[in-house]
Structures are given as structure tokens and as C-alpha cells.
Motif scaffolding. Structure first.
Motif, PDB file in Angstrom:
ATOM      1  N   TYR A   1     -13.688  -5.984  -4.126  1.00  0.00           N
ATOM      2  CA  TYR A   1     -13.531  -4.511  -3.971  1.00  0.00           C
ATOM      3  C   TYR A   1     -13.661  -3.555  -5.000  1.00  0.00           C
ATOM      4  CZ  TYR A   1      -9.864  -0.491  -3.674  1.00  0.00           C
ATOM      5  OH  TYR A   1      -9.531   0.670  -3.838  1.00  0.00           O
TER       6      TYR A   1
ATOM      7  N   ARG B   1      -3.214   7.211   1.448  1.00  0.00           N
ATOM      8  CA  ARG B   1      -2.449   6.227   2.136  1.00  0.00           C
ATOM      9  C   ARG B   1      -1.527   5.473   1.028  1.00  0.00           C
ATOM     10  NH1 ARG B   1      -0.391   6.993   6.336  1.00  0.00           N
ATOM     11  NH2 ARG B   1      -2.600   8.098   6.760  1.00  0.00           N
TER      12      ARG B   1
ATOM     13  N   LEU C   1      -5.006   3.022   7.196  1.00  0.00           N
ATOM     14  CA  LEU C   1      -6.201   3.322   6.394  1.00  0.00           C
ATOM     15  C   LEU C   1      -7.242   2.616   7.043  1.00  0.00           C
ATOM     16  CD1 LEU C   1      -7.323   3.930   3.533  1.00  0.00           C
ATOM     17  CD2 LEU C   1      -6.537   1.377   2.701  1.00  0.00           C
ATOM     18  N   LYS C   2      -7.630   1.706   7.556  1.00  0.00           N
ATOM     19  CA  LYS C   2      -8.679   1.178   8.227  1.00  0.00           C
ATOM     20  C   LYS C   2      -9.121   2.080   9.275  1.00  0.00           C
ATOM     21  CE  LYS C   2      -9.168  -3.090   9.454  1.00  0.00           C
ATOM     22  NZ  LYS C   2      -9.176  -4.193  10.356  1.00  0.00           N
TER      23      LYS C   2
ATOM     24  N   GLU D   1     -13.054  -4.775   5.999  1.00  0.00           N
ATOM     25  CA  GLU D   1     -11.872  -5.905   5.446  1.00  0.00           C
ATOM     26  C   GLU D   1     -11.572  -5.932   4.140  1.00  0.00           C
ATOM     27  OE1 GLU D   1      -9.860  -7.888   7.612  1.00  0.00           O
ATOM     28  OE2 GLU D   1     -10.318  -6.100   8.908  1.00  0.00           O
TER      29      GLU D   1
ATOM     30  N   GLN E   1       1.255  -3.730   6.176  1.00  0.00           N
ATOM     31  CA  GLN E   1       0.435  -3.942   7.335  1.00  0.00           C
ATOM     32  C   GLN E   1       0.458  -2.617   8.184  1.00  0.00           C
ATOM     33  OE1 GLN E   1       1.871  -6.794  10.053  1.00  0.00           O
ATOM     34  NE2 GLN E   1      -0.050  -6.870  11.305  1.00  0.00           N
TER      35      GLN E   1
ATOM     36  N   LYS F   1      -9.729  -3.155   2.807  1.00  0.00           N
ATOM     37  CA  LYS F   1      -8.266  -3.411   3.119  1.00  0.00           C
ATOM     38  C   LYS F   1      -7.522  -4.384   2.413  1.00  0.00           C
ATOM     39  CE  LYS F   1      -7.160  -6.245   6.496  1.00  0.00           C
ATOM     40  NZ  LYS F   1      -6.911  -7.107   7.610  1.00  0.00           N
ATOM     41  N   TYR F   2      -8.106  -5.557   1.962  1.00  0.00           N
ATOM     42  CA  TYR F   2      -7.403  -6.399   1.190  1.00  0.00           C
ATOM     43  C   TYR F   2      -7.608  -6.162  -0.286  1.00  0.00           C
ATOM     44  CZ  TYR F   2      -6.789  -9.498   5.080  1.00  0.00           C
ATOM     45  OH  TYR F   2      -6.285 -10.265   6.286  1.00  0.00           O
TER      46      TYR F   2
ATOM     47  N   ILE G   1      -2.000  -0.199   5.902  1.00  0.00           N
ATOM     48  CA  ILE G   1      -3.302  -0.576   5.683  1.00  0.00           C
ATOM     49  C   ILE G   1      -3.935  -0.476   7.128  1.00  0.00           C
ATOM     50  CG2 ILE G   1      -4.576  -2.620   5.440  1.00  0.00           C
ATOM     51  CD1 ILE G   1      -3.640  -1.413   2.799  1.00  0.00           C
ATOM     52  N   GLN G   2      -3.287  -0.922   8.204  1.00  0.00           N
ATOM     53  CA  GLN G   2      -3.983  -0.533   9.320  1.00  0.00           C
ATOM     54  C   GLN G   2      -4.409   0.960   9.809  1.00  0.00           C
ATOM     55  OE1 GLN G   2      -4.946  -2.620  11.794  1.00  0.00           O
ATOM     56  NE2 GLN G   2      -6.055  -0.775  12.495  1.00  0.00           N
TER      57      GLN G   2
END
Length: 300
Positions: free
Chosen positions: A213, A238, A265-266, A282, A259, A285-286, A262-263
Motif C-alpha cells: 500500500y 474515513r 471507504l471502498k 483491495e 469492517q 483497503k487492507y 472500510i467498506q
């Protein structure tokens, strides 16, 4: 939205034509559809005297095979341009002279093609065709010859192809051993959101994603600064919500809170930058999860 434009010849042709329309302007380009006299040997041209043939070879990893394929393509299509379709081209280009015949291809080796194109160009000039300029040249071009147009297209219409270094598991393990003090916060938090027997595995996974990242962000900072600013703003926004929820809402488990944020944020990033690849999304996200676990002073 198209995915990788190098998936098949038609996708490559459509992609490169989009590049050319941005470069020359739609009113300065003329498309030659397949129905126009069958296999015509060119696919579009500019009113400034440049004709284009798009070509996606079956493979580009073997230098010798790639060069042979490209030479064969030029030979066959220049034959159409100067012999087979002379009458059609004389009619099509009436009042114009073509100064450049360009093979639009993803990659080529200049040292192997330069002499071939120069020799072929000289032979075409000697034919004295009415639609061929005295300074006629055969060229090869790739998308790298149109960096501004490609960046705009990838930003708006095509899948954003990011070229950054990925991190392997052994690299992450080495980094962990060298940064134990930096990882104290994640060591405190992981036991509260992960089963005890999975802590080491999850730590290695998150560090691997965190490093990848960071590489992605560095690449964006240099090559795509506008996208870097957008993604950073969304992440920071976020993160502030995430920290606020841990300060004010104790009703949910930490994993569920992370969770949900982060969802969101996606979803935010997908809405702002719809051309970002799913694998890169992805990774972000991680990477954000790992970054928060590593850096955030809040405990839960």
C-alpha cells in the motif's frame, strides 16, 4: 468502461483510436471501418496526413518473434497502401498527402525496427504516388508517445494500470523483524479482533499489504498526483470517522466497526475513481486497516 485494452486486437484498436481522438481532436480524425473495402490496410487517419494501423501481436515477450511479427505486418500493410489499394487511396486522399504511416503497437525494439522502417520508407517515396508526401516515413508508436492523452483516458474511461512494486511474504517477514518497536500498537490490538492461533498469520498478511500500500501511494504521488490527493482525502476522512466511532460507540465489536468503515471507504474510492483496478482497491483497503492498527494511538 473497458478493462485492459491489451486483452484483444479490437480492444487495442478502440483504445488507440481514443488516444488519437484526444491528441488530434475528433474533427481532425477519420475512422476507416472494416466495412470500407474490406481489409483496407489502415484503420484511421488524421487530416494532417498521418495514417494509423493498430496491431496487437499475439506475444511480446520474445524480442526476435515480436520484431518478425511487426516487420511482417508492416510489409503486408504497406503493400496494400502502395500497390493493392492505390486507386482507393488516391480517391480517399484526394487533395492530401500522407507523410506518416504509423503502426500503433504496445511495444517494439527500436534498434531492430529503425533500419527496416527507413528502408521501407525510401522505397515508398520512390514510387511517386500522388497521395504520398516527399518526406514520407514509416513509424512505430506506442501509448507512451501520448502520455497526456493516456493519463486522461485511464483516469476517465479505462482501467487505471498502476506500475508499482508488490511485496512478497518473505519481504514482509524481514521487515517485521527489523521494525518490532514500530509494530507495538498492532501487537496490542490484534488479539482483540483475531483468534489467538491466527495472530502471527494475520500480522504477516497485514504488514505485507501495508508495505504494498505504501508503494502504491508513492507511485500515485509521483505519477498520478491528482488521484493521490483524492485517495488520501477519502482515507483521512474515513479514518476520522473510524476513530470517532471508537470514542463514542461502544456497542459494537471492533472488527465490525472496522469492517463497516472500510467498506464505506471502498465505496467512496470506487465512486470517485471508478477506473481503479479491484486488486489495487483491495490493497488500499487492507493497507488502510494495517496503517490504522499500526499507527492509531487509540486502543479498543
Amino acid at each position: 468502461m473497458l478493462n485492459d485494452p491489451k486483452n484483444d486486437p479490437k480492444s487495442w484498436e478502440a483504445y488507440f483510436k481514443d488516444i488519437l481522438r484526444r491528441f488530434y481532436g475528433p474533427s481532425n480524425m477519420k475512422d476507416i471501418p472494416d466495412s470500407y473495402g474490406g481489409d483496407f490496410g489502415i484503420e484511421c487517419y488524421s487530416f494532417s496526413g498521418h495514417v494509423f494501423q493498430c496491431y496487437l501481436p499475439e506475444q511480446i515477450s520474445d524480442k526476435e518473434k515480436l520484431t518478425k511479427l511487426q516487420k511482417d505486418k508492416i510489409r503486408k500493410d504497406i503493400q496494400k497502401f502502395t500497390v493493392k489499394n492505390v486507386k482507393k487511396f488516391a480517391q480517399l486522399f484526394e487533395g492530401m498527402q500522407i507523410s506518416r504511416w504509423i503502426l500503433a503497437t504496445p511495444e517494439y525494439y527500436d534498434s531492430d525496427m529503425a533500419m527496416y522502417c527507413s528502408e521501407k520508407s525510401g522505397k515508398v517515396r520512390k514510387l511517386g504516388l500522388s497521395y504520398v508526401s516527399p518526406d514520407f516515413q514509416i513509424l512505430l508508436q506506442t501509448e507512451s508517445d501520448y502520455r497526456t492523452e493516456v493519463r486522461a483516458l485511464q483516469r476517465d474511461s479505462y482501467q487505471l494500470l498502476l506500475n508499482f512494486s508488490h511485496v512478497e511474504e518473505d519481504m514482509a517477514a524481514d521487515w517485521i523483524s527489523q521494525n518490532l518497536s514500530f509494530l507495538k500498537k498492532i501487537d496490542l490490538k490484534l488479539p482483540k479482533i483475531v483468534d489467538p492461533d491466527k495472530i502471527d498469520q494475520m500480522k504477516s498478511f497485514l504488514v505485507q499489504k501495508y508495505l504494498g500500500y505504501q508503494n502504491l501511494l508513492d507511485h500515485l504521488r509521483v505519477e498520478w498526483p491528482d488521484i493521490h490527493v483524492t485517495i488520501n482525502a477519502l482515507i483521512n476522512n474515513r479514518r476520522s470517522y473510524l476513530e470517532a466511532r471508537f470514542l463514542t460507540d461502544c456497542s459494537k465489536q471492533p472488527g465490525a466497526v472496522i469492517q463497516a468503515e472500510i467498506q464505506q471507504l471502498k465505496d467512496d474510492i470506487s465512486s470517485e475513481i471508478p477506473t481503479l483496478k479491484k486488486t489495487d482497491l483491495e490493497l488500499i483497503k487492507y493497507g488502510v486497516i494495517a496503517d490504522w492498527l499500526i499507527r492509531c494511538p487509540l486502543d479498543f
